[in-house]
Design an enzyme around this catalytic site. Sequence first.
Site, PDB file in Angstrom:
ATOM      1  N   GLU A 310      -6.537   4.351   5.042  1.00  0.00           N
ATOM      2  CA  GLU A 310      -5.361   4.511   4.164  1.00  0.00           C
ATOM      3  C   GLU A 310      -5.673   5.481   3.022  1.00  0.00           C
ATOM      4  O   GLU A 310      -5.420   5.208   1.848  1.00  0.00           O
ATOM      5  CB  GLU A 310      -4.940   3.140   3.601  1.00  0.00           C
ATOM      6  CG  GLU A 310      -4.629   2.128   4.688  1.00  0.00           C
ATOM      7  CD  GLU A 310      -4.263   0.758   4.150  1.00  0.00           C
ATOM      8  OE1 GLU A 310      -3.386   0.105   4.736  1.00  0.00           O
ATOM      9  OE2 GLU A 310      -4.854   0.338   3.146  1.00  0.00           O
ATOM     10  N   CYS A 406       1.835  -6.243   1.416  1.00  0.00           N
ATOM     11  CA  CYS A 406       1.692  -5.819   0.022  1.00  0.00           C
ATOM     12  C   CYS A 406       2.908  -5.047  -0.465  1.00  0.00           C
ATOM     13  O   CYS A 406       3.272  -5.121  -1.640  1.00  0.00           O
ATOM     14  CB  CYS A 406       0.421  -4.992  -0.151  1.00  0.00           C
ATOM     15  SG  CYS A 406       0.290  -3.592   0.978  1.00  0.00           S
TER      16      CYS A 406
END
Length: 636
Positions: A310, A406
């Site tokens: 990421e 998230c």
Amino acid sequence: MAPKREISIKDVKVDDSFWNGRIGNAVEKAVPYQWRVLNDQEPGAVPSHAVMNFKICAGLAEGEFGGFRFQDSDLAKWIEAAAYSLLYKDSPEIRAALEEAVSVIEKAQQPDGYLDTYFILEKPEERWRDIAHGHELYCAGHMLEAAVALFQVTGSSRLLTVMEKTVNLIRQVFGEGEGQISSCPGHEEIELALMKAYRATGQEAYKELALYFIENRGAKPGFLEEPGFQNASKNRWFQASYHQAHARIREQETAEGHAVRAMYFFTGAADAALETGDPTLKAALEKLWENVTRRRMYVTGGVGSQGEGECFTIDYDLPNDTCYTETCAAIGLAMWALRMLRLEPKEEYAAIMERALYNNVLSGISQDGEHYFYVNPLLVKPEVARFRRDHQDVEPDRVKWFGCACCPPNITRTLCGLGGYIYTRKGDAIYQHLYIGNTGEFETEKGKARLRCVSSMPWEGKAEIAYSGPAGVEVYLRVPGYGENFRITKAGAPVSFTLSQGYARLCPQDGDAYTLSFDMKAQYLQANPQVLEDCGKACVQRGPLVYCAEEADNGPLLNSFTADLSQPPVLETSPLFGGVTVVKAAGSQIDWEKWPANALYAPAPAPTRPASLTLVPYFLWNNRGAGEMLVWMNAR
């Protein structure tokens, strides 16, 4: 005592024709919806386990830990969002849900102050032994942010009392004393949370711990010596730079590693630079800001171009169809931009904050408020995304929830807390960065001041701003870089002003009312030729909005269109999505009816015909079902 520089979240209430519906959706639908999801009560949504984990720890239920080891943070972000939502609707149901959440958290906390359901239930003997990947400090940071939000909005200090115990334990565990751990968080977040708690309570202990973690990152081996890190670091994407621990912040030349971690770290560091007045820290952040926004950021305000890790990759590496551009990373960029504005009000910081909020952040949530994107690509062909391994992170459709969730509560807390992004203060100077309709009240040394803004953004460059309060308060209005013919009038007469770093300075008197306006033309943008995937292409931007083409309006094979840059994009008012401004791009398209039958390849040039594309704001894409989408068009 001089008034605090930070403006309270309670002091600014958004009332805006563009944002009201989105905030209202978050308050009326997303906050209650997410509470059901967190309690595993929403059909069709991936089970969260977040509330149940706390109930098991509290002795209120039986079972095993469920979800990721950082699952606690989902509940924490929801608490923050729910607290902010009370500013817009004082809902008895949400107050009851918050009461229930705080009560179970209180019961789940261990006698010594420890609070992390994963380690309490799964690995109690391994507390504080996996700093690199355990997320204990990350979860504590989000819960501390939630506690501050509840305290600021409702006055309740119950969750703050819980987190004071947790922070006191962390101060005992981490440090340079005998038996303490000399390290820093594997996943940054607690730094910015500690600075929030310091500003809300004035307790120096919060600031001291934040500074310790910020200065310790990259200075000593810390968690880099842990077995868990050593195993993960065998993958080239999970080495020290993944955690921004490859060097101290003043020695870092480029943004590296996990994009969300980096954004949260830089946000906390900017808070520290403001409180300490350290010019070397400010200079380091300015250098990193330039690298991110001028070499490693998408036109939509997205950051983090690679799914594996990421993470950031290298300068100008910005692929469109495989990009990660996590919603949380764009939120982190907006948070960092806000802190840079507190350090030094500059139009470029506000422009990036605005770009992220109106594009990459908003694209992460559907119009109905109940479906989400984790990844926000700039080019999608659904059948390719569903099949190819290198597209495994790209969803052709928003989903109801994620196992790693998230982003959904992060978007909701951002929407409900949007008022916190509009203004900053510096002494008795008030800076307005975003033209979002609102009412803001400010405590200054000269007395209470009030600004009321009625805005036509982002569809038109116009805002009405009324001031009430004492004389001597300066008001700085942002002059957007994309705005042409910026002008300010009072009672129809032009107002002269001086410019300071992209802001028009005014010295209003009580009762003054201003009209500011500027022209926003739709324009083609092209990328630096070093951006390989965008070379020879163009996209359309108008004001803060980036536009995209969708199959729903134009049919398939969008990539076969070539925009004619000599013909400016044309604006049209459309009934789509309740009324938006769309753009028509003129050019040509490959004439597939004249393509040789069954030919995979054919001699150039391909047959073409005149054509146009209808473009909609990027944040609205995929609200009409799965289909092709592109931001960057071929251009000539």
